[in-house]
Design a protein around this motif. Structure first.
Motif, PDB file in Angstrom:
ATOM      1  N   LEU A 181       0.820  -1.217   0.000  1.00 12.35           N
ATOM      2  CA  LEU A 181       0.000   0.000   0.000  1.00 12.35           C
ATOM      3  C   LEU A 181       0.850   1.261   0.000  1.00 12.35           C
ATOM      4  N   THR A 182       2.174   1.091   0.172  1.00  9.85           N
ATOM      5  CA  THR A 182       3.072   2.246   0.202  1.00  9.85           C
ATOM      6  C   THR A 182       4.290   2.021  -0.690  1.00  9.85           C
ATOM      7  N   ALA A 183       4.887   3.118  -1.117  1.00  2.00           N
ATOM      8  CA  ALA A 183       6.119   3.059  -1.913  1.00  2.00           C
ATOM      9  C   ALA A 183       6.833   4.407  -1.787  1.00  2.00           C
ATOM     10  N   TYR A 184       8.091   4.444  -2.227  1.00  3.34           N
ATOM     11  CA  TYR A 184       8.860   5.686  -2.201  1.00  3.34           C
ATOM     12  C   TYR A 184       8.647   6.475  -3.494  1.00  3.34           C
ATOM     13  N   TYR A 185       8.508   7.796  -3.324  1.00  2.00           N
ATOM     14  CA  TYR A 185       8.515   8.718  -4.466  1.00  2.00           C
ATOM     15  C   TYR A 185       9.275   9.969  -4.037  1.00  2.00           C
ATOM     16  N   ASN A 186      10.398  10.244  -4.726  1.00  3.60           N
ATOM     17  CA  ASN A 186      11.250  11.379  -4.373  1.00  3.60           C
ATOM     18  C   ASN A 186      11.706  11.322  -2.915  1.00  3.60           C
ATOM     19  N   GLY A 187      12.009  10.105  -2.446  1.00  2.00           N
ATOM     20  CA  GLY A 187      12.549   9.944  -1.103  1.00  2.00           C
ATOM     21  C   GLY A 187      11.522   9.963   0.010  1.00  2.00           C
ATOM     22  N   GLU A 188      10.239  10.013  -0.315  1.00  2.00           N
ATOM     23  CA  GLU A 188       9.200  10.046   0.711  1.00  2.00           C
ATOM     24  C   GLU A 188       8.186   8.926   0.473  1.00  2.00           C
ATOM     25  N   ILE A 189       7.597   8.478   1.574  1.00  2.00           N
ATOM     26  CA  ILE A 189       6.580   7.425   1.490  1.00  2.00           C
ATOM     27  C   ILE A 189       5.284   8.006   0.916  1.00  2.00           C
ATOM     28  N   VAL A 190       4.729   7.281  -0.054  1.00  3.79           N
ATOM     29  CA  VAL A 190       3.482   7.694  -0.700  1.00  3.79           C
ATOM     30  C   VAL A 190       2.480   6.538  -0.595  1.00  3.79           C
ATOM     31  N   TYR A 191       1.229   6.866  -0.274  1.00  4.35           N
ATOM     32  CA  TYR A 191       0.175   5.853  -0.237  1.00  4.35           C
ATOM     33  C   TYR A 191      -0.400   5.655  -1.637  1.00  4.35           C
ATOM     34  N   ALA A 192      -0.712   4.409  -1.944  1.00  4.50           N
ATOM     35  CA  ALA A 192      -1.200   4.076  -3.282  1.00  4.50           C
ATOM     36  C   ALA A 192      -2.475   4.841  -3.632  1.00  4.50           C
ATOM     37  N   GLN A 193      -3.301   5.110  -2.638  1.00  4.16           N
ATOM     38  CA  GLN A 193      -4.557   5.818  -2.893  1.00  4.16           C
ATOM     39  C   GLN A 193      -4.323   7.242  -3.400  1.00  4.16           C
ATOM     40  N   GLN A 194      -3.195   7.837  -2.969  1.00  2.73           N
ATOM     41  CA  GLN A 194      -2.897   9.207  -3.400  1.00  2.73           C
ATOM     42  C   GLN A 194      -1.895   9.263  -4.553  1.00  2.73           C
ATOM     43  N   ALA A 195      -1.423   8.108  -5.020  1.00  7.45           N
ATOM     44  CA  ALA A 195      -0.375   8.072  -6.044  1.00  7.45           C
ATOM     45  C   ALA A 195      -0.948   8.327  -7.437  1.00  7.45           C
ATOM     46  N   ALA A 196      -0.092   8.852  -8.306  1.00  4.80           N
ATOM     47  CA  ALA A 196      -0.471   9.130  -9.695  1.00  4.80           C
ATOM     48  C   ALA A 196       0.289   8.194 -10.626  1.00  4.80           C
ATOM     49  N   ASN A 197      -0.359   7.750 -11.682  1.00  5.67           N
ATOM     50  CA  ASN A 197       0.240   6.771 -12.598  1.00  5.67           C
ATOM     51  C   ASN A 197       1.499   7.274 -13.297  1.00  5.67           C
ATOM     52  N   LYS A 198       1.613   8.558 -13.472  1.00  8.24           N
ATOM     53  CA  LYS A 198       2.730   9.100 -14.253  1.00  8.24           C
ATOM     54  C   LYS A 198       4.066   9.043 -13.512  1.00  8.24           C
ATOM     55  N   ASN A 199       4.061   8.875 -12.191  1.00  2.00           N
ATOM     56  CA  ASN A 199       5.288   8.927 -11.405  1.00  2.00           C
ATOM     57  C   ASN A 199       5.980   7.558 -11.324  1.00  2.00           C
ATOM     58  N   VAL A 200       7.250   7.593 -10.966  1.00  6.66           N
ATOM     59  CA  VAL A 200       8.039   6.376 -10.785  1.00  6.66           C
ATOM     60  C   VAL A 200       8.184   6.113  -9.292  1.00  6.66           C
ATOM     61  N   TYR A 201       7.797   4.904  -8.869  1.00  4.63           N
ATOM     62  CA  TYR A 201       7.788   4.574  -7.449  1.00  4.63           C
ATOM     63  C   TYR A 201       8.758   3.425  -7.177  1.00  4.63           C
ATOM     64  N   LEU A 202       9.311   3.441  -5.954  1.00  7.92           N
ATOM     65  CA  LEU A 202      10.298   2.437  -5.571  1.00  7.92           C
ATOM     66  C   LEU A 202       9.842   1.671  -4.331  1.00  7.92           C
ATOM     67  N   CYS A 203      10.199   0.406  -4.292  1.00 10.10           N
ATOM     68  CA  CYS A 203       9.901  -0.429  -3.126  1.00 10.10           C
ATOM     69  C   CYS A 203      10.747   0.032  -1.935  1.00 10.10           C
ATOM     70  N   PRO A 204      10.164   0.245  -0.759  1.00 17.42           N
ATOM     71  CA  PRO A 204      10.931   0.695   0.413  1.00 17.42           C
ATOM     72  C   PRO A 204      11.993  -0.300   0.866  1.00 17.42           C
ATOM     73  N   ALA A 205      11.833  -1.578   0.507  1.00 14.47           N
ATOM     74  CA  ALA A 205      12.782  -2.596   0.960  1.00 14.47           C
ATOM     75  C   ALA A 205      13.954  -2.752  -0.005  1.00 14.47           C
ATOM     76  N   CYS A 206      13.669  -3.014  -1.273  1.00 11.90           N
ATOM     77  CA  CYS A 206      14.731  -3.311  -2.245  1.00 11.90           C
ATOM     78  C   CYS A 206      15.088  -2.126  -3.135  1.00 11.90           C
ATOM     79  N   MET A 207      14.283  -1.066  -3.075  1.00  8.03           N
ATOM     80  CA  MET A 207      14.468   0.150  -3.887  1.00  8.03           C
ATOM     81  C   MET A 207      14.363  -0.122  -5.379  1.00  8.03           C
ATOM     82  N   GLN A 208      13.731  -1.236  -5.756  1.00  7.13           N
ATOM     83  CA  GLN A 208      13.449  -1.488  -7.158  1.00  7.13           C
ATOM     84  C   GLN A 208      12.134  -0.810  -7.545  1.00  7.13           C
ATOM     85  N   GLN A 209      11.987  -0.576  -8.826  1.00  7.13           N
ATOM     86  CA  GLN A 209      10.770   0.085  -9.288  1.00  7.13           C
ATOM     87  C   GLN A 209       9.559  -0.831  -9.124  1.00  7.13           C
TER      88      GLN A 209
END
Length: 357
Positions: free
Chosen positions: A2-30
């Motif tokens: 339900l969460t991922a990193y965007y620009n170094g900050e945690i973002v909730y999926a409900q507020q996320a936008a499709n155009k951005n690139v998100y990273l896994c908080p554990a492995c930092m993979q996209q």
């Protein structure tokens, strides 16, 4: 997730936008943002990801449950899916030093123990709340690994209902005549839950029931008929002493309640003790000798010192034998005053019980 990193900050999926690139908080993979009709918005790893904490394929129940629990805990501060690098674990919810896990998928005792120990290494407690599939299997011995013991409440287990948004606590879990019995309580806020835990119910005892006793006796007889390995092993021991397992003395049934640690084997254990009862044994020798054959499970990673519950059940039965004048215990030595009378067979025992009622 339900969460991922965007620009170094945690973002909730409900507020996320499709155009951005998100990273896994554990492995930092996209990771990929998924917003569909079947599941609530969430992030998923890309195909062939090697992330150890990957939880792709989470059920809708799991995703919804985590979000609902955050609302359940409110207004207390809590975070979703915080990655703990030191132990390489990511609890579903982190609330101070409490890790809350909403377990919906299967997990073995070994893996569960590793995760519990990981939190303990971080000086954290863990609360395991179970999903609907586990609720259906509640009476199974495979569920033992999720038991807690809470003073005043007895053995407890917790479930989350995503339809009602409530926390269900099953408490006072005891085996009565080899059948699991329990009580239930529901909570709708975290504050209500914590408040109620401070005031446990006063009466947690279960009474005798003749129907349950008769069912227990029939169950033993059926196990022999269907060649249950453990029952046959005990029956052979009884035969060697000139007894029939289904004709055990009534004293085996007076102490009819026990904890899930001993569970359905309590009656077998009492029959074993009577077979081994001898003046030449010390209390500790009788305990070790009887429990060696019993092989009670140790799969209770959420409970400290499981052995004390086995010893308590053993002591309760010996105390009952003393009370009824069968034995005397002096300086941990057992002295037999008289041996409990065995019935001739199952039918004589059943007839006697029915006539007495």
């Amino acid at each position: 997730m339900l969460t991922a990193y965007y620009n170094g900050e945690i973002v909730y999926a409900q507020q996320a936008a499709n155009k951005n690139v998100y990273l896994c908080p554990a492995c930092m993979q996209q990771v990929i943002l998924r917003k569909g009709n079947l599941k609530i918005p969430h992030f998923a790893h890309m195909k062939n990801s090697d992330c150890i904490n990957q939880q792709d394929g989470e059920t809708n129940e799991h995703l919804n449950g985590k979000q609902q629990m955050i609302e359940f805990i409110n207004p207390h501060p809590a975070k979703l899916e915080v990655y703990l690098k030191e132990i390489n674990q990511r609890p579903d919810i982190l609330m101070g030093n409490l890790a809350i896990e909403f377990q919906c998928s299967p997990i073995g005792v070994k893996r569960l123990t590793q995760r519990i120990n990981g939190y303990q290494d971080m000086k954290m407690r863990s609360l395991w709340i179970l999903g609907s599939n586990y609720r259906k299997k509640f009476c199974s011995t495979s569920m033992n690994k999720f038991f807690y013991y809470i003073k005043g409440w007895g053995f407890c287990m917790f479930f989350w209902n995503t339809h009602n948004h409530d926390l269900e606590m099953r408490f006072n879990c005891q085996f009565v005549n080899s059948k699991l019995r329990y009580q239930k309580m529901f909570f709708y806020t975290w504050d209500e839950f914590i408040h109620k835990l401070k005031f446990p119910p006063k009466n947690l005892s279960y009474g005798h029931n003749i129907d349950n006793l008769l069912k227990e006796l029939t169950n033993i007889r059926n196990k022999i008929f269907y060649h249950d390995k453990f029952a046959l092993k005990l029956q052979n021991l009884c035969y060697s002493k000139g007894h029939d397992i289904a004709a055990a003395p009534l004293v085996c049934h007076f102490q009819n309640c026990t904890t899930p640690v001993v569970g359905r084997k309590y009656l077998y254990w009492k029959i074993l003790i009577l077979n081994y009862l001898d003046n030449d044994l010390q209390v500790e020798q009788l305990y070790k000798k009887s429990i060696e054959l019993l092989k009670i499970s140790e799969s209770y990673p959420l409970i400290k010192n499981v052995d004390k519950f086995k010893r308590q059940a053993f002591s309760d039965f010996l105390a009952d034998l003393c009370k009824r004048g069968y034995i005397i215990i002096k300086e941990n030595n057992i002295y037999v005053k008289k041996y409990p009378a065995w019935f001739h067979d199952y039918y004589q025992k059943i007839q006697y019980i029915i006539m007495k009622v």
